[in-house]
Design an enzyme around this catalytic site. Structure first.
Site, PDB file in Angstrom:
ATOM      1  N   ASN A   1      18.766 -32.730  58.480  1.00 39.47           N
ATOM      2  CA  ASN A   1      18.238 -33.736  57.613  1.00 39.47           C
ATOM      3  C   ASN A   1      17.544 -32.884  56.425  1.00 39.47           C
ATOM      4  O   ASN A   1      16.326 -32.297  56.432  1.00 39.47           O
ATOM      5  CB  ASN A   1      17.334 -34.515  58.319  1.00 39.47           C
ATOM      6  CG  ASN A   1      16.721 -35.524  57.329  1.00 39.47           C
ATOM      7  OD1 ASN A   1      17.172 -35.551  55.941  1.00 39.47           O
ATOM      8  ND2 ASN A   1      15.668 -36.283  57.744  1.00 39.47           N
ATOM      9  N   TRP A   2      18.395 -32.842  55.338  1.00 42.96           N
ATOM     10  CA  TRP A   2      17.585 -31.898  54.019  1.00 42.96           C
ATOM     11  C   TRP A   2      16.631 -32.649  53.482  1.00 42.96           C
ATOM     12  O   TRP A   2      16.004 -32.135  52.693  1.00 42.96           O
ATOM     13  CB  TRP A   2      18.883 -31.683  53.178  1.00 42.96           C
ATOM     14  CG  TRP A   2      19.717 -30.613  53.533  1.00 42.96           C
ATOM     15  CD1 TRP A   2      20.078 -30.045  54.916  1.00 42.96           C
ATOM     16  CD2 TRP A   2      20.868 -30.131  52.786  1.00 42.96           C
ATOM     17  NE1 TRP A   2      20.970 -29.048  54.858  1.00 42.96           N
ATOM     18  CE2 TRP A   2      21.577 -29.123  53.671  1.00 42.96           C
ATOM     19  CE3 TRP A   2      21.297 -30.189  51.585  1.00 42.96           C
ATOM     20  CZ2 TRP A   2      22.652 -28.423  53.100  1.00 42.96           C
ATOM     21  CZ3 TRP A   2      22.240 -29.346  51.059  1.00 42.96           C
ATOM     22  CH2 TRP A   2      23.189 -28.661  51.847  1.00 42.96           C
ATOM     23  N   LYS A   3      16.420 -33.831  53.763  1.00 46.18           N
ATOM     24  CA  LYS A   3      15.572 -34.772  52.875  1.00 46.18           C
ATOM     25  C   LYS A   3      15.687 -34.827  51.445  1.00 46.18           C
ATOM     26  O   LYS A   3      16.946 -34.293  50.894  1.00 46.18           O
ATOM     27  CB  LYS A   3      14.206 -34.479  53.466  1.00 46.18           C
ATOM     28  CG  LYS A   3      13.838 -34.686  55.079  1.00 46.18           C
ATOM     29  CD  LYS A   3      12.777 -34.504  55.535  1.00 46.18           C
ATOM     30  CE  LYS A   3      12.650 -34.832  57.013  1.00 46.18           C
ATOM     31  NZ  LYS A   3      11.408 -34.653  57.676  1.00 46.18           N
TER      32      LYS A   3
ATOM     33  N   SER B   1      10.025 -31.339  64.184  1.00 43.28           N
ATOM     34  CA  SER B   1       9.685 -29.905  64.412  1.00 43.28           C
ATOM     35  C   SER B   1      10.546 -29.165  65.565  1.00 43.28           C
ATOM     36  O   SER B   1      10.023 -28.078  65.965  1.00 43.28           O
ATOM     37  CB  SER B   1       8.214 -29.932  64.649  1.00 43.28           C
ATOM     38  OG  SER B   1       7.302 -30.268  63.750  1.00 43.28           O
TER      39      SER B   1
ATOM     40  N   GLU C   1      12.635 -39.633  67.190  1.00 35.32           N
ATOM     41  CA  GLU C   1      11.766 -38.633  66.529  1.00 35.32           C
ATOM     42  C   GLU C   1      10.308 -39.231  66.377  1.00 35.32           C
ATOM     43  O   GLU C   1      10.042 -40.318  65.406  1.00 35.32           O
ATOM     44  CB  GLU C   1      12.448 -38.768  64.859  1.00 35.32           C
ATOM     45  CG  GLU C   1      13.697 -38.161  64.724  1.00 35.32           C
ATOM     46  CD  GLU C   1      13.942 -37.602  63.407  1.00 35.32           C
ATOM     47  OE1 GLU C   1      14.248 -36.429  63.312  1.00 35.32           O
ATOM     48  OE2 GLU C   1      13.446 -38.385  62.379  1.00 35.32           O
TER      49      GLU C   1
ATOM     50  N   GLY D   1       7.644 -32.725  60.787  1.00 33.42           N
ATOM     51  CA  GLY D   1       7.379 -32.002  59.651  1.00 33.42           C
ATOM     52  C   GLY D   1       5.782 -31.370  59.931  1.00 33.42           C
ATOM     53  O   GLY D   1       5.048 -30.910  59.063  1.00 33.42           O
TER      54      GLY D   1
ATOM     55  N   GLY E   1      14.946 -30.984  60.520  1.00 35.91           N
ATOM     56  CA  GLY E   1      14.490 -31.262  58.982  1.00 35.91           C
ATOM     57  C   GLY E   1      14.229 -29.959  58.687  1.00 35.91           C
ATOM     58  O   GLY E   1      15.117 -29.391  58.297  1.00 35.91           O
ATOM     59  N   GLY E   2      12.993 -29.508  58.350  1.00 33.56           N
ATOM     60  CA  GLY E   2      12.544 -28.349  57.969  1.00 33.56           C
ATOM     61  C   GLY E   2      13.686 -26.996  58.205  1.00 33.56           C
ATOM     62  O   GLY E   2      13.849 -26.259  57.341  1.00 33.56           O
TER      63      GLY E   2
ATOM     64  N   GLU F   1      10.162 -41.831  57.769  1.00 28.69           N
ATOM     65  CA  GLU F   1       9.923 -41.782  56.065  1.00 28.69           C
ATOM     66  C   GLU F   1      10.568 -43.185  55.358  1.00 28.69           C
ATOM     67  O   GLU F   1      10.034 -43.202  54.188  1.00 28.69           O
ATOM     68  CB  GLU F   1      10.487 -40.540  55.574  1.00 28.69           C
ATOM     69  CG  GLU F   1       9.743 -39.292  56.107  1.00 28.69           C
ATOM     70  CD  GLU F   1      10.423 -38.091  56.067  1.00 28.69           C
ATOM     71  OE1 GLU F   1      11.387 -37.804  55.490  1.00 28.69           O
ATOM     72  OE2 GLU F   1       9.847 -37.113  56.769  1.00 28.69           O
TER      73      GLU F   1
ATOM     74  N   HIS G   1      15.245 -43.790  59.243  1.00 31.35           N
ATOM     75  CA  HIS G   1      14.240 -42.755  59.374  1.00 31.35           C
ATOM     76  C   HIS G   1      12.505 -43.107  59.172  1.00 31.35           C
ATOM     77  O   HIS G   1      12.605 -43.930  58.269  1.00 31.35           O
ATOM     78  CB  HIS G   1      14.416 -41.485  58.361  1.00 31.35           C
ATOM     79  CG  HIS G   1      13.824 -40.140  58.754  1.00 31.35           C
ATOM     80  ND1 HIS G   1      12.517 -39.874  58.095  1.00 31.35           N
ATOM     81  CD2 HIS G   1      13.932 -39.047  59.310  1.00 31.35           C
ATOM     82  CE1 HIS G   1      12.154 -38.684  58.544  1.00 31.35           C
ATOM     83  NE2 HIS G   1      13.057 -38.333  59.224  1.00 31.35           N
TER      84      HIS G   1
END
Ligand code: PGA
Length: 246
Positions: A9-11, A208, A164, A170, A229-230, A95, A93
């Site tokens: 997930n590149w966001k 994470s 999640e 994150g 993600g990251g 976010e 998500h």
């Protein structure tokens, strides 16, 4: 046993040059032992489709409209994503649930729109730290999943679920393999009551996930892969997480 699924997930990260370098880096690693995909910002989907057309890596978006077409300024529909070759779309998500006030019902409608147009929705759910600390984790995730099951009916077996925990996203604070597995088991049981396909469904863990914790998470009975993600923004880390998903 079916292959695990690892989704990046590149966001809202990346630029055209950097994305093409990142995808080239992932492809250079050669065949991966799992199914893998990247969910990129809408504007990079066309480039991504070109870069990945000849590869086994799939791609998708990070959100979709609940509507197929119409006067919805700023929205992107499932048929549009299909036209760009998307296989997956992330819905719900945290976010978006948090930052864009998306309700359980809206998330369910987005999942339905995705399925109706040949996309596999990756339905995200998870509790906040406050909810976990006040003992509400099970009630929260069950409520979030039940909204989707209610709207999808027997098609619920066609989605991917991503657990999640909001407090792990994150933050570098991963759920322990036991914590994650126990929620995944709750979700699996809930899915079994809704669809005969529950045991074949993918329930991903996200929050994470890194190269050094992926293997133990993926070794849990009900963890069928990860939403990353990251660590999906660095080719070497993403590949190493995929390799942990044997
Ligand atoms: P993270 O993000 O891996 O950076 O914690 C996961 C996600 O938000 O999907």
């Amino acid at each position: 046993m079916s292959k695990k699924l690892v989704v990046g997930n590149w966001k809202m990260h990346g630029d055209r040059a950097g994305n093409s370098e990142l995808l080239a880096g992932i492809l250079a690693a050669g065949p991966l032992p799992c199914d893998a995909a990247v969910c990129v910002p809408f504007v990079y989907l066309a480039d991504t489709a070109v870069s990945l057309a000849a590869s086994a890596l799939r791609w998708g978006a990070q959100d979709v409209s609940a509507h197929a077409r119409g006067a919805y300024t700023g929205e992107v529909s499932a048929p549009m994503l299909r036209e760009l070759g998307c296989r997956y779309v992330i819905v719900g998500h945290s976010e978006r649930r948090g930052g864009h006030a998306e309700s359980d019902a809206l998330v369910a409608d987005k999942a339905k729109a995705a399925l109706a147009h040949g996309l596999t929705p990756i339905v995200c759910l998870g509790e906040t730290l406050e909810q976990r600390e006040s003992g509400q984790t099970e009630a929260v995730v069950k409520r979030q999943l039940s909204a989707v099951i209610h709207v999808l009916g027997h098609c619920a077996g066609e989605i991917v679920v991503a657990y999640e925990p909001v407090w792990a996203i994150g933050t570098g604070r991963t759920a322990s393999p036991d914590q994650a597995q126990s929620v995944h088991a709750i979700l699996r049981t809930q899915l079994r009551a809704a669809t005969a396909h529950a045991d074949a469904m993918k329930i991903l863990y996200g929050g994470s996930v890194k190269p050094d914790n992926a293997a133990t998470l993926f070794a849990q009975a009900d963890i069928d892969g990860g939403l990353i993600g990251g660590a999906s923004l660095k080719a070497a880390e993403f590949v190493s997480i995929c390799r942990a998903a044997q």
